[in-house]
Design a protein around this motif. Structure first.
Motif, PDB file in Angstrom:
ATOM      1  N   UNK A  39      54.393  55.479  85.739  1.00  0.00           N
ATOM      2  CA  UNK A  39      52.948  55.245  85.714  1.00  0.00           C
ATOM      3  C   UNK A  39      52.584  53.765  85.878  1.00  0.00           C
ATOM      4  N   UNK A  40      53.617  52.907  86.054  1.00  0.00           N
ATOM      5  CA  UNK A  40      53.409  51.460  86.230  1.00  0.00           C
ATOM      6  C   UNK A  40      52.568  50.894  85.081  1.00  0.00           C
ATOM      7  N   UNK A  41      53.078  51.077  83.878  1.00  0.00           N
ATOM      8  CA  UNK A  41      52.344  50.699  82.674  1.00  0.00           C
ATOM      9  C   UNK A  41      52.844  49.381  82.099  1.00  0.00           C
ATOM     10  N   UNK A  42      51.979  48.730  81.329  1.00  0.00           N
ATOM     11  CA  UNK A  42      52.383  47.548  80.572  1.00  0.00           C
ATOM     12  C   UNK A  42      52.867  47.986  79.198  1.00  0.00           C
ATOM     13  N   UNK A  43      53.444  47.044  78.452  1.00  0.00           N
ATOM     14  CA  UNK A  43      53.897  47.356  77.092  1.00  0.00           C
ATOM     15  C   UNK A  43      52.720  47.733  76.198  1.00  0.00           C
ATOM     16  N   UNK A  44      51.542  47.127  76.466  1.00  0.00           N
ATOM     17  CA  UNK A  44      50.349  47.463  75.689  1.00  0.00           C
ATOM     18  C   UNK A  44      49.933  48.909  75.926  1.00  0.00           C
ATOM     19  N   UNK A  45      49.966  49.344  77.195  1.00  0.00           N
ATOM     20  CA  UNK A  45      49.651  50.737  77.510  1.00  0.00           C
ATOM     21  C   UNK A  45      50.602  51.686  76.798  1.00  0.00           C
ATOM     22  N   UNK A  46      51.894  51.340  76.838  1.00  0.00           N
ATOM     23  CA  UNK A  46      52.904  52.168  76.170  1.00  0.00           C
ATOM     24  C   UNK A  46      52.655  52.207  74.668  1.00  0.00           C
ATOM     25  N   UNK A  47      52.213  51.073  74.113  1.00  0.00           N
ATOM     26  CA  UNK A  47      51.919  51.029  72.678  1.00  0.00           C
ATOM     27  C   UNK A  47      50.813  52.007  72.316  1.00  0.00           C
ATOM     28  N   UNK A  48      49.821  52.139  73.191  1.00  0.00           N
ATOM     29  CA  UNK A  48      48.740  53.085  72.924  1.00  0.00           C
ATOM     30  C   UNK A  48      49.252  54.521  72.988  1.00  0.00           C
ATOM     31  N   UNK A  49      50.205  54.777  73.870  1.00  0.00           N
ATOM     32  CA  UNK A  49      50.784  56.113  73.971  1.00  0.00           C
ATOM     33  C   UNK A  49      51.463  56.501  72.650  1.00  0.00           C
ATOM     34  N   UNK A  50      52.092  55.513  72.013  1.00  0.00           N
ATOM     35  CA  UNK A  50      52.762  55.758  70.734  1.00  0.00           C
ATOM     36  C   UNK A  50      51.763  55.735  69.575  1.00  0.00           C
ATOM     37  N   UNK A  51      50.946  54.669  69.524  1.00  0.00           N
ATOM     38  CA  UNK A  51      50.062  54.465  68.375  1.00  0.00           C
ATOM     39  C   UNK A  51      48.978  55.529  68.277  1.00  0.00           C
ATOM     40  N   UNK A  52      48.457  55.991  69.420  1.00  0.00           N
ATOM     41  CA  UNK A  52      47.406  57.004  69.386  1.00  0.00           C
ATOM     42  C   UNK A  52      47.900  58.276  68.689  1.00  0.00           C
ATOM     43  N   UNK A  53      49.176  58.575  68.856  1.00  0.00           N
ATOM     44  CA  UNK A  53      49.778  59.745  68.216  1.00  0.00           C
ATOM     45  C   UNK A  53      49.690  59.622  66.693  1.00  0.00           C
ATOM     46  N   UNK A  54      49.961  58.426  66.201  1.00  0.00           N
ATOM     47  CA  UNK A  54      49.962  58.216  64.752  1.00  0.00           C
ATOM     48  C   UNK A  54      48.547  58.098  64.196  1.00  0.00           C
ATOM     49  N   UNK A  55      47.638  57.508  64.979  1.00  0.00           N
ATOM     50  CA  UNK A  55      46.244  57.437  64.537  1.00  0.00           C
ATOM     51  C   UNK A  55      45.692  58.846  64.350  1.00  0.00           C
ATOM     52  N   UNK A  56      45.928  59.694  65.343  1.00  0.00           N
ATOM     53  CA  UNK A  56      45.452  61.080  65.281  1.00  0.00           C
ATOM     54  C   UNK A  56      46.138  61.824  64.131  1.00  0.00           C
ATOM     55  N   UNK A  57      47.448  61.601  63.960  1.00  0.00           N
ATOM     56  CA  UNK A  57      48.181  62.255  62.864  1.00  0.00           C
ATOM     57  C   UNK A  57      47.649  61.814  61.509  1.00  0.00           C
ATOM     58  N   UNK A  58      47.360  60.515  61.369  1.00  0.00           N
ATOM     59  CA  UNK A  58      46.843  59.987  60.103  1.00  0.00           C
ATOM     60  C   UNK A  58      45.497  60.595  59.761  1.00  0.00           C
ATOM     61  N   UNK A  59      44.687  60.871  60.786  1.00  0.00           N
ATOM     62  CA  UNK A  59      43.368  61.456  60.568  1.00  0.00           C
ATOM     63  C   UNK A  59      43.471  62.947  60.247  1.00  0.00           C
ATOM     64  N   UNK A  60      44.269  63.657  61.036  1.00  0.00           N
ATOM     65  CA  UNK A  60      44.246  65.115  60.967  1.00  0.00           C
ATOM     66  C   UNK A  60      45.156  65.706  59.884  1.00  0.00           C
ATOM     67  N   UNK A  61      46.195  64.995  59.454  1.00  0.00           N
ATOM     68  CA  UNK A  61      47.084  65.577  58.442  1.00  0.00           C
ATOM     69  C   UNK A  61      46.350  65.893  57.134  1.00  0.00           C
ATOM     70  N   UNK A  62      45.631  64.932  56.529  1.00  0.00           N
ATOM     71  CA  UNK A  62      44.900  65.285  55.302  1.00  0.00           C
ATOM     72  C   UNK A  62      43.733  66.234  55.563  1.00  0.00           C
ATOM     73  N   UNK A  63      43.089  66.082  56.731  1.00  0.00           N
ATOM     74  CA  UNK A  63      41.952  66.941  57.065  1.00  0.00           C
ATOM     75  C   UNK A  63      42.390  68.398  57.203  1.00  0.00           C
ATOM     76  N   UNK A  64      43.451  68.631  57.966  1.00  0.00           N
ATOM     77  CA  UNK A  64      43.911  69.998  58.194  1.00  0.00           C
ATOM     78  C   UNK A  64      44.512  70.593  56.930  1.00  0.00           C
ATOM     79  N   UNK A  65      45.081  69.747  56.082  1.00  0.00           N
ATOM     80  CA  UNK A  65      45.577  70.245  54.796  1.00  0.00           C
ATOM     81  C   UNK A  65      44.462  70.899  53.998  1.00  0.00           C
ATOM     82  N   UNK A  66      43.285  70.283  54.005  1.00  0.00           N
ATOM     83  CA  UNK A  66      42.144  70.851  53.286  1.00  0.00           C
ATOM     84  C   UNK A  66      41.612  72.095  53.995  1.00  0.00           C
TER      85      UNK A  66
END
Length: 449
Positions: A39-66
Motif C-alpha cells: 500500500x506504499x505506507x509510511x510508519x505513521x500510517x502503519x501505526x494507525x493500522x495497529x493503534x486504531x485496533x486498540x483504541x476500538x478495543x479499549x472502547x468496546x470491551x467494557x461497553x460490550x461487557x455491559x
C-alpha cells in the motif's frame, strides 16, 4: 445435567473466541513490511493500522461487557464471531488503507465482544472451578499471543499478508458450531436497566484519538492546538465521569485508590516496552537484517516464549518471597533489556537478537503476572470485576502508546539509528518503572514485617 456433560465443549467454544484478539494483535506484526510495501505506507500510517485496533478495543470491551449482561452472553458472543467472519473475509480484499482500517475496526469490535461475553458464559454455565477455568482461558490467550508472530511469519512467507486474516476462518467455523450446539440459550434479563453512557463513550474516544494524533505528529514538531484539545477533552472526560452513577470508566475508582492507580500506571508502562519491542523487531529483522518473514517469526519466539515461561516461575517465586523482590528484579532486568536494544546493529547475529528479546520477555513475564496478582491484594472481592476490566483497558492504552512510539521513531523508515531512537524513549519508560515499583510494593513489604 446436560450442561455439566458438555462443559469441556463449552469451554473450548469460549477459548476459541478468546484467543482471536491476542492472536490477531501479534500475527500482524510480522506482516507489517508486506502491507507497508503493497500500500506504499509510511510508519505513521502503519501505526494507525495497529493503534486504531486498540483504541476500538479499549472502547468496546467494557461497553460490550455491559451489553452482554443485558442482552445475553451467547447472543453477543455469536455477534462477535460473526463480525470477525466478515472482517476476515473482506480484509484481504482491501484495495487501500481506509478499507483495511475499516475491516480491522470491525475485527476489533468483534474480538472485543468475545472476552467479556465468554467470561460471562463461563460464570453462568460452569458451576465448579470457575476461577480455574477463567485462568485456563488466560493461558489460551497468552499462548496464542506468544505464537502469533511465528504463525504469522510462516503464513506470510507462503501466502502473503492476506492469509493472516483467512487463518481465522477455521477457528471461527468450529467456534460458531460449538456455540450454537452446546452453549445454553440466554435467559431473559428483565430486571436489568442500564443506560449507556453515550457522552462518556464519545469523550473517551475523542481524547484517546486526540492524544494519538498529537503523539504521531511529534515527528513534525509539537502541535499545540492538538495538545490543548487532548488535555481539555481529558479533563472534561474526568469531570463528567466522576459525577455519573453508571460511568463508562469509573474514574472515582482511581481517585479513591492511589496504590491501585499506580499499579495500573505500572501495567501501562510495562506494556509499552513489551509491545514496542514486539511491534518493531519483526520489521527490523526483515528490512534491516534481510531475513524472511518466517525467520522473523521464529526469532520473535524468544520474546514471547520467555515471557510465557516466566509466568508460572514468577507465580511460585512470589508465593515464597512476596511481591517486592520479584517485581524489583523484573524492572532491573527490563532496564538491562532496553539498554541491550542499543547493541542491535545491521550486522547483529540472529542469536544475539534472540538473547536481547529474551531479556525483555523475562522482565515482562514477571511484571505481567506480578502486577495482576498484586492488584488483587489491594481490592475487595466485590470490586474484582471493575478491577479486571480496567486492567484490560490499561493494556490497550499501553499498546496505543507503544504504537505511537513506533510511529514517531520509525517515521523516516526502519533503520539502526531509528531503533536507537525508540530505545531512548523506552529507556525513559524503564527508568520511571523503578520508583513506581518501589512505591506499589512498600505496603506489601510492611505487611510481611
Amino acid at each position: 445435567m446436560t450442561v455439566r456433560k458438555n462443559e469441556k465443549l463449552i469451554i473450548l467454544a469460549v477459548a476459541l473466541g478468546v484467543i482471536l484478539n491476542p492472536l490477531n494483535t501479534t500475527m500482524i506484526t510480522v506482516a507489517l513490511p508486506a502491507i507497508q510495501k503493497d500500500f506504499e505506507l509510511s510508519a505513521t500510517n502503519i501505526s494507525w493500522l495497529i493503534a486504531s485496533y486498540f483504541i476500538i478495543s479499549a472502547i468496546f470491551t467494557p461497553l460490550i461487557g455491559k451489553l452482554s449482561d443485558i442482552y445475553g452472553r451467547k447472543l453477543i458472543f455469536l455477534i462477535g464471531l460473526g463480525l470477525v467472519v466478515v472482517s476476515s473475509v473482506l480484509a484481504p480484499l482491501s484495495p487501500n488503507l481506509p478499507m483495511l482500517l475499516a475491516m480491522r475496526g470491525i475485527q476489533a469490535i468483534g474480538t472485543s465482544a468475545l472476552f467479556p461475553a465468554g467470561v460471562g458464559i463461563v460464570r453462568n454455565t460452569i458451576q465448579h472451578n470457575q476461577n480455574r477455568v477463567i485462568g485456563t482461558l488466560a493461558v489460551f490467550a497468552t499462548t496464542s499471543a506468544a505464537f502469533g508472530p511465528t504463525i504469522g511469519g510462516v503464513l506470510v512467507q507462503f501466502g502473503g499478508w492476506p492469509i493472516i486474516f483467512y487463518v481465522n476462518l477455521p477457528i471461527l467455523a468450529i467456534g460458531i458450531v460449538l456455540t450454537l450446539m452446546f452453549i445454553p440459550k440466554d435467559e431473559k434479563n428483565k430486571a436489568t436497566s442500564y443506560k449507556l453512557d453515550i457522552i462518556g463513550i464519545l469523550l473517551f474516544s475523542l481524547f484517546i484519538t486526540c492524544w494519538m494524533i498529537f503523539l504521531l505528529g511529534l515527528e513534525n514538531g509539537v502541535q499545540f492546538v492538538t495538545l490543548i484539545l487532548a488535555i481539555g477533552l481529558t479533563v472534561v472526560f474526568y469531570m463528567y465521569e466522576k459525577r455519573r452513577e453508571e460511568p463508562f470508566i469509573d474514574v472515582n475508582f482511581f481517585r479513591k485508590n492511589l496504590n491501585i492507580t499506580v499499579i495500573y500506571g505500572q501495567y501501562i508502562l510495562s506494556t509499552v516496552i513489551f509491545f514496542a519491542v514486539l511491534l518493531s523487531f519483526p520489521t527490523f529483522i526483515q528490512i534491516v537484517l534481510g531475513e524472511s518473514s518466517q525467520m522473523a517469526g521464529i526469532v520473535m519466539l524468544s520474546l514471547s516464549i520467555f515471557a510465557m515461561i516466566m509466568t508460572p516461575v514468577a507465580t511460585r517465586w512470589m508465593e515464597r518471597a512476596g511481591f517486592r523482590i520479584p517485581l524489583l528484579a523484573s524492572v532491573l532486568v527490563g532496564l538491562v533489556g532496553v539498554i541491550l536494544l542499543f547493541t542491535v546493529k545491521d550486522d547483529s547475529l540472529l542469536i544475539w537478537v534472540g538473547v536481547v528479546l529474551a531479556v525483555t520477555g523475562i522482565s515482562n513475564g514477571i511484571q505481567n503476572i506480578g502486577l495482576q496478582n498484586l492488584l488483587y491484594t489491594y481490592i475487595a472481592p466485590e470490586e474484582s470485576g471493575i478491577a479486571s476490566g480496567l486492567l484490560m483497558t490499561s493494556r490497550f492504552i499501553g499498546n496505543i502508546l507503544a504504537s505511537s512510539i513506533y510511529g514517531v521513531a520509525f517515521a523516516t523508515g526502519m533503520s539502526v539509528a531509528n531503533m536507537s531512537t525508540m530505545a531512548i524513549g523506552l529507556l525513559v519508560v524503564a527508568v520511571v518503572l523503578v520508583p513506581g515499583m518501589i512505591f506499589v510494593t512498600v505496603k506489601e513489604k510492611t505487611s510481611e514485617s
